[in-house]
Design an enzyme around this catalytic site. Sequence first.
Site, mmCIF file in Angstrom:
data_model
loop_
_atom_site.group_PDB
_atom_site.id
_atom_site.type_symbol
_atom_site.label_atom_id
_atom_site.label_comp_id
_atom_site.label_asym_id
_atom_site.label_seq_id
_atom_site.Cartn_x
_atom_site.Cartn_y
_atom_site.Cartn_z
ATOM 1 N N LYS A 204 39.094 -53.027 -100.099
ATOM 2 C CA LYS A 204 40.145 -52.784 -99.105
ATOM 3 C C LYS A 204 39.937 -53.694 -97.893
ATOM 4 O O LYS A 204 38.882 -54.314 -97.730
ATOM 5 C CB LYS A 204 40.137 -51.317 -98.668
ATOM 6 C CG LYS A 204 38.926 -50.892 -97.839
ATOM 7 C CD LYS A 204 39.049 -49.443 -97.409
ATOM 8 C CE LYS A 204 37.857 -49.035 -96.540
ATOM 9 N NZ LYS A 204 37.966 -47.647 -96.057
ATOM 10 N N ARG B 289 40.653 -35.934 -91.634
ATOM 11 C CA ARG B 289 41.354 -37.207 -91.644
ATOM 12 C C ARG B 289 42.421 -37.157 -92.726
ATOM 13 O O ARG B 289 43.583 -36.966 -92.442
ATOM 14 C CB ARG B 289 40.346 -38.345 -91.873
ATOM 15 C CG ARG B 289 40.860 -39.722 -91.545
ATOM 16 C CD ARG B 289 39.771 -40.773 -91.616
ATOM 17 N NE ARG B 289 39.204 -40.938 -92.952
ATOM 18 C CZ ARG B 289 38.348 -41.909 -93.276
ATOM 19 N NH1 ARG B 289 37.950 -42.774 -92.356
ATOM 20 N NH2 ARG B 289 37.865 -41.999 -94.498
ATOM 21 N N TYR C 226 35.405 -71.138 -68.832
ATOM 22 C CA TYR C 226 36.164 -70.318 -67.886
ATOM 23 C C TYR C 226 35.264 -69.630 -66.865
ATOM 24 O O TYR C 226 34.201 -69.100 -67.211
ATOM 25 C CB TYR C 226 36.976 -69.246 -68.630
ATOM 26 C CG TYR C 226 38.229 -69.779 -69.281
ATOM 27 C CD1 TYR C 226 39.257 -70.326 -68.527
ATOM 28 C CD2 TYR C 226 38.390 -69.726 -70.660
ATOM 29 C CE1 TYR C 226 40.411 -70.809 -69.125
ATOM 30 C CE2 TYR C 226 39.538 -70.193 -71.280
ATOM 31 C CZ TYR C 226 40.552 -70.744 -70.493
ATOM 32 O OH TYR C 226 41.690 -71.221 -71.084
ATOM 33 N N MET D 15 39.795 -68.681 -76.560
ATOM 34 C CA MET D 15 40.657 -68.264 -77.664
ATOM 35 C C MET D 15 40.389 -69.027 -78.956
ATOM 36 O O MET D 15 40.256 -68.431 -80.029
ATOM 37 C CB MET D 15 42.126 -68.396 -77.264
ATOM 38 C CG MET D 15 43.086 -67.871 -78.320
ATOM 39 S SD MET D 15 44.813 -67.955 -77.797
ATOM 40 C CE MET D 15 44.841 -66.734 -76.478
#
Length: 404
Positions: free
Chosen positions: A34, A141, A295, A348
Site C-alpha cells: 500500500k 479506526r 535562506y 524546496m
Amino acid sequence: MKNWVEVSERRLAGNYRLLQEAAGAETAVLAVVKANAYGHGAAVCAPVLARAGAEWLGVTDVAEGAAVREALAGAGISRGEQPEILVMSGLLREDAGDVIRHGLTPVVWLREQMEWLVEAAGQSGGVVMPVHVEIDTGMARQGVAPGEELEALLGWVKGQTALRVDGVMTHFASSEVAGSAQTVAQRKRFEEAMGAVVAAGLRPVWVHAGNSSTLDNQGGEGNVAWLRGLAAGVGAKSGVGAKSMVRTGIALYGYCLPIEGGGLNTVRRELQPVMTWKTRVIGVREVEAGETVGYNGIFVAERAMQLALLPVGYADGLRRELSASNARLGGWAMVRGQRVAIVGRVSMNLTVVDVSGIADVAVGDEVVVLGDGVTADDHARLAGTIAYEIVCGVQAAHRCGIAG
C-alpha cells in the site's frame, strides 16, 4: 536524470524470506504494498514479492489494487500465478464493480459495504465475492465492534449467497510495545469474536492479525504462536482448516520500529533497506569565511569551504528538519562513500552540502540522499518522526526500478 530511486530486488526478496522464516511455515506473510509500496513503487515491488513467494499482497484501495494487478501482468506473471490482493482500507459503492473486475478481496466491516458488493455480484452474473471481515478490538479506526454489532452483521452475511467470508482479521494498536496490556486485551476480544464467527456457522479460511512489529516482538509476546493456535482452533471447530497470516509492511523495505520496553527484536537487526535515493551535483562553488549559505543566513562559513548544490529539497521529500545552522548539525548525504553535511536550509528543490576535502567533485557526480550510509532512520531521528513517514514521503522525479 537528476533525482531518482533504485530498489534492490535482492534485498526486498531477502527481507520477505526473512520475515516468512520468522513467521514459521504454518503462518503466511501478507506483503503490504500500500501507499505505493511505502514510497518504493508498487509496480516495481509487487512482482518481486510475488516471485519471492508471497501468497497475498495488501493495497490501500481498489484503484491501487487494479494498478498492482496490471503491474503483475506486465511483469509476465499470469493471473493464475498472481497473489491474492487484499484491499485494506475499505471501499465505496462505485468501487464494487472494480473489485469484481480485478479479482480483489476487500476488507469489510459495514453492512452497506457488503450490500454494494452483493449488488455488483448480481450485475456480474452471480459471482461469489470473497471478503475479509475486520473486527475492531481496540483501534477505534475501522472494523465491526464485537458483541451485538458483530452478531447482527454475521447473521446478515450468513444469508448472502453472493458473499463468502474468506477471512477474519484484526489490527493490534501496540504491537511494538513489549508486555502491552492493550495487546492482551485485543487478543481476548478477538478470541471472543472468532467464537461468534464459528457459532454463526461461517467458515473463514484465513485468520490474521499483526504487522511487522508483531513478527519482531514475537519472542517476548508470542503473538504469532497465539494467532496460529487461534486459527487452528477455528479450523477444528469449522472444519475448514483455517490458516494464520500476519501482515508485514515497513519491514519488507528494511525498517522496523524498535520494540519498546525490552522486546526481543527478532528480525529488525537483520533487515536491509531496499531503497537508494540518488541525485547528481548541479553546481560547485567556493565560499570564504564569513559568507552565509541559504535562506535567512542560518549557516555562516567559519572557514573557506567547497559547496555542492543538489537538485533535491522538501518538495521531493527531503525533510526541512535536516537543515543545519552553526548551532545545530543537520542531515547529510553520501559522496564517494563519504558523508557530506547539509549546510543551511533545505529549500524546496535545492540543498547545499559541504564537500570540502573531497577532491575533484564536479557537476554530474552521483550523490546518495538516502541509502547505505544515510538511512531513513537517520532522517527520521533528525525530523522527529518515524521511518515510515520518510520513505513514504520520497517523491523522486524518476524511478530507475530494480537494482541489484
